[in-house]
Design a protein around this motif. Structure first.
Motif, mmCIF file in Angstrom:
data_model
loop_
_atom_site.group_PDB
_atom_site.id
_atom_site.type_symbol
_atom_site.label_atom_id
_atom_site.label_comp_id
_atom_site.label_asym_id
_atom_site.label_seq_id
_atom_site.Cartn_x
_atom_site.Cartn_y
_atom_site.Cartn_z
ATOM 1 N N ASP A 73 22.777 -35.654 -26.644
ATOM 2 C CA ASP A 73 21.534 -34.949 -26.945
ATOM 3 C C ASP A 73 20.488 -35.913 -27.492
ATOM 4 O O ASP A 73 19.290 -35.731 -27.275
ATOM 5 C CB ASP A 73 21.816 -33.840 -27.974
ATOM 6 N N TYR A 74 20.930 -36.927 -28.206
ATOM 7 C CA TYR A 74 20.017 -37.956 -28.707
ATOM 8 C C TYR A 74 19.666 -38.970 -27.618
ATOM 9 O O TYR A 74 18.505 -39.328 -27.422
ATOM 10 C CB TYR A 74 20.640 -38.695 -29.886
ATOM 11 N N LEU A 75 20.697 -39.421 -26.874
ATOM 12 C CA LEU A 75 20.543 -40.598 -26.027
ATOM 13 C C LEU A 75 19.706 -40.353 -24.781
ATOM 14 O O LEU A 75 18.881 -41.198 -24.415
ATOM 15 C CB LEU A 75 21.921 -41.127 -25.626
ATOM 16 N N LYS A 76 19.883 -39.209 -24.121
ATOM 17 C CA LYS A 76 19.134 -38.983 -22.878
ATOM 18 C C LYS A 76 17.621 -39.028 -23.110
ATOM 19 O O LYS A 76 16.913 -39.784 -22.421
ATOM 20 C CB LYS A 76 19.558 -37.662 -22.234
ATOM 21 N N PRO A 77 17.075 -38.258 -24.054
ATOM 22 C CA PRO A 77 15.627 -38.363 -24.300
ATOM 23 C C PRO A 77 15.204 -39.761 -24.752
ATOM 24 O O PRO A 77 14.144 -40.245 -24.355
ATOM 25 C CB PRO A 77 15.374 -37.327 -25.397
ATOM 26 N N ARG A 82 11.901 -44.388 -23.604
ATOM 27 C CA ARG A 82 11.742 -45.841 -23.506
ATOM 28 C C ARG A 82 11.311 -46.239 -22.101
ATOM 29 O O ARG A 82 10.408 -47.071 -21.917
ATOM 30 C CB ARG A 82 13.059 -46.541 -23.844
ATOM 31 N N GLN A 83 11.975 -45.664 -21.086
ATOM 32 C CA GLN A 83 11.659 -46.016 -19.703
ATOM 33 C C GLN A 83 10.209 -45.714 -19.358
ATOM 34 O O GLN A 83 9.590 -46.421 -18.564
ATOM 35 C CB GLN A 83 12.598 -45.259 -18.757
ATOM 36 N N HIS A 84 9.665 -44.677 -19.953
ATOM 37 C CA HIS A 84 8.285 -44.295 -19.685
ATOM 38 C C HIS A 84 7.306 -44.940 -20.660
ATOM 39 O O HIS A 84 6.116 -44.613 -20.652
ATOM 40 C CB HIS A 84 8.141 -42.776 -19.717
ATOM 41 N N PRO A 203 3.632 -25.306 -18.396
ATOM 42 C CA PRO A 203 3.468 -26.099 -17.168
ATOM 43 C C PRO A 203 2.706 -27.406 -17.324
ATOM 44 O O PRO A 203 2.571 -28.154 -16.343
ATOM 45 C CB PRO A 203 2.701 -25.142 -16.245
ATOM 46 N N TYR A 204 2.236 -27.727 -18.525
ATOM 47 C CA TYR A 204 1.358 -28.885 -18.688
ATOM 48 C C TYR A 204 2.080 -30.122 -19.228
ATOM 49 O O TYR A 204 1.449 -31.115 -19.584
ATOM 50 C CB TYR A 204 0.176 -28.512 -19.585
ATOM 51 N N ILE A 205 3.406 -30.045 -19.293
ATOM 52 C CA ILE A 205 4.210 -31.188 -19.735
ATOM 53 C C ILE A 205 4.497 -32.088 -18.538
ATOM 54 O O ILE A 205 4.744 -31.593 -17.430
ATOM 55 C CB ILE A 205 5.537 -30.709 -20.347
ATOM 56 N N THR A 206 4.464 -33.384 -18.746
ATOM 57 C CA THR A 206 4.880 -34.311 -17.690
ATOM 58 C C THR A 206 6.337 -34.018 -17.339
ATOM 59 O O THR A 206 7.197 -34.068 -18.228
ATOM 60 C CB THR A 206 4.728 -35.766 -18.163
ATOM 61 N N PRO A 207 6.649 -33.687 -16.077
ATOM 62 C CA PRO A 207 8.019 -33.270 -15.732
ATOM 63 C C PRO A 207 9.102 -34.234 -16.203
ATOM 64 O O PRO A 207 10.160 -33.806 -16.682
ATOM 65 C CB PRO A 207 7.981 -33.176 -14.201
ATOM 66 N N GLU A 208 8.837 -35.531 -16.068
ATOM 67 C CA GLU A 208 9.837 -36.527 -16.464
ATOM 68 C C GLU A 208 9.971 -36.659 -17.973
ATOM 69 O O GLU A 208 10.869 -37.362 -18.451
ATOM 70 C CB GLU A 208 9.486 -37.900 -15.872
ATOM 71 N N LEU A 209 9.096 -35.984 -18.725
ATOM 72 C CA LEU A 209 9.113 -36.091 -20.180
ATOM 73 C C LEU A 209 9.272 -34.731 -20.847
ATOM 74 O O LEU A 209 8.863 -34.533 -21.988
ATOM 75 C CB LEU A 209 7.830 -36.771 -20.676
ATOM 76 N N CYS A 210 9.878 -33.798 -20.123
ATOM 77 C CA CYS A 210 10.213 -32.499 -20.702
ATOM 78 C C CYS A 210 11.722 -32.463 -20.908
ATOM 79 O O CYS A 210 12.493 -32.573 -19.952
ATOM 80 C CB CYS A 210 9.773 -31.365 -19.781
ATOM 81 N N PHE A 211 12.147 -32.323 -22.145
ATOM 82 C CA PHE A 211 13.563 -32.421 -22.484
ATOM 83 C C PHE A 211 14.096 -31.083 -22.982
ATOM 84 O O PHE A 211 13.367 -30.290 -23.578
ATOM 85 C CB PHE A 211 13.775 -33.509 -23.548
ATOM 86 N N HIS A 212 15.379 -30.868 -22.748
ATOM 87 C CA HIS A 212 16.030 -29.601 -23.084
ATOM 88 C C HIS A 212 17.184 -29.901 -24.049
ATOM 89 O O HIS A 212 18.247 -30.349 -23.625
ATOM 90 C CB HIS A 212 16.554 -28.951 -21.802
ATOM 91 N N MET A 221 14.839 -34.834 -34.939
ATOM 92 C CA MET A 221 14.842 -36.289 -35.052
ATOM 93 C C MET A 221 13.843 -36.908 -34.081
ATOM 94 O O MET A 221 13.051 -37.788 -34.444
ATOM 95 C CB MET A 221 16.249 -36.839 -34.783
ATOM 96 N N HIS A 222 13.850 -36.424 -32.839
ATOM 97 C CA HIS A 222 12.941 -36.991 -31.848
ATOM 98 C C HIS A 222 11.482 -36.635 -32.125
ATOM 99 O O HIS A 222 10.582 -37.372 -31.722
ATOM 100 C CB HIS A 222 13.350 -36.556 -30.442
#
Length: 315
Positions: A73-77, A82-84, A203-212, A221-222
């Motif tokens: 849950d911490y690591l994926k976001p 970082r990648q973005h 709908p206004y979140i960058t798709p690659e930066l929407c986390f669940h 924490m994030h």
């Protein structure tokens, strides 16, 4: 007398995926050898124990694997942020119920029409009164949207912004802040959470930066790991939760101080009597200075920039 040089035979490299002859385990035991073998092998393949651990959702949902889920849950976001290139964030909170003005106005009109047909309906009267209060506060949707746009405009190159708007990913005020950044063509982040009922991201979140997220703790924490400021507009329990979490961490110096701005002084003074808390001795006078009020998006953004300038951490 000449000697013939010995040149060793150098075989061609093996195919990295295919073999000329399959290995013995590449096919199941044939029914000619044992008629029961195919069914027995099928039972093994279908057994939960045979599912690889990283694909076994039932296994990963057990109490004993909670520590693994917390890490994931911490690591994926973290890796995707970082990648973005997301280094800094401006976090915005506020009520999911405060919708944009046109939607608020339409709801009031619909309830007034319904009440005209049933003038003695006390429940309709109650709902209309609340809808009218929401319509009055819908101006904060516009403020949050403008604030998101101001942050985006100031954040630098669209492909690699210095800081981005981050919200809880839901509707209302959070939608407005994401929308403002989206309008400006910038990346924007949403941190959604798993709930017993469905929660759709705005709908206004960058798709690659929407986390669940599964865990509120990791989501919290994030919210603060990259925060350069926290802005809270009128809201309910969720807004209070994140606000007080942040103020407590700053108060105890568990995190470095960040600017905290409450937009809508009249609302906040009504729901949070900070001076009473100081007078009662449950917080210190200096804790009163951990946040301040603003009314407009520009005022909030200018005060955040001023805070960082005086802190020698200019945005």
């Amino acid at each position: 007398m000449s000697r013939k040089s010995h040149r060793p035979h150098i075989p061609s490299p093996a195919n990295p995926k295919q073999r000329q002859e399959p290995l013995p385990w590449c096919h199941p035991k044939s029914p000619e050898e044992d008629p029961d073998a195919p069914g027995m092998v099928e039972a093994i393949l279908n057994s939960p124990s045979y599912t690889p651990a990283d694909r076994d959702l039932d296994f990963l949902q057990q109490d004993d694997t909670r520590s693994i889920r917390l890490q994931l849950d911490y690591l994926k976001p973290e890796l995707l942020l970082r990648q973005h290139g997301v280094k800094h964030t401006v976090v915005v909170f506020g009520s999911t119920r405060i919708v944009e003005p046109i939607a608020a106005k339409q709801k009031v009109a619909a309830l007034r029409s319904a009440l005209a047909d049933k003038p003695q309906d006390s429940e309709l009267e109650r709902r209309l009164a609340i809808a009218e209060r929401i319509e009055d506060k819908s101006r904060y949707y516009s403020v949050a949207r403008e604030f998101g746009s101001l942050v985006a405009d100031a954040s630098g190159c669209p492909g690699n912004p210095e800081f981005v708007v981050m919200t809880g990913g839901g509707p209302g005020i959070m939608e407005a802040a994401n929308r403002g950044a989206y309008d400006a063509g910038l990346k924007t982040v949403g941190l959604n959470i798993s709930l017993p009922h469905e929660q759709y991201p705005n709908p206004y979140i960058t798709p690659e930066l929407c986390f669940h997220f599964h865990y509120f703790a990791l989501r919290k924490m994030h919210f603060l790991l990259r925060a350069k400021a926290l802005v809270a507009l009128p809201g309910g329990f969720g807004t209070f939760d994140e606000l007080f979490e942040t103020l407590t961490l700053i108060q105890t110096r568990k995190i470095k101080p960040v600017p905290v701005v409450l937009i809508g002084e009249q609302y906040w003074r009504r729901v949070l009597d900070i001076d009473f808390m100081v007078e009662e001795g449950v917080i210190d006078l200096e804790d009163r200075e951990l946040f301040w009020y603003a009314e407009t998006a520009q005022e909030a953004w200018d005060s955040i920039k001023s805070w960082h300038l005086s802190n020698n951490t200019p945005l």
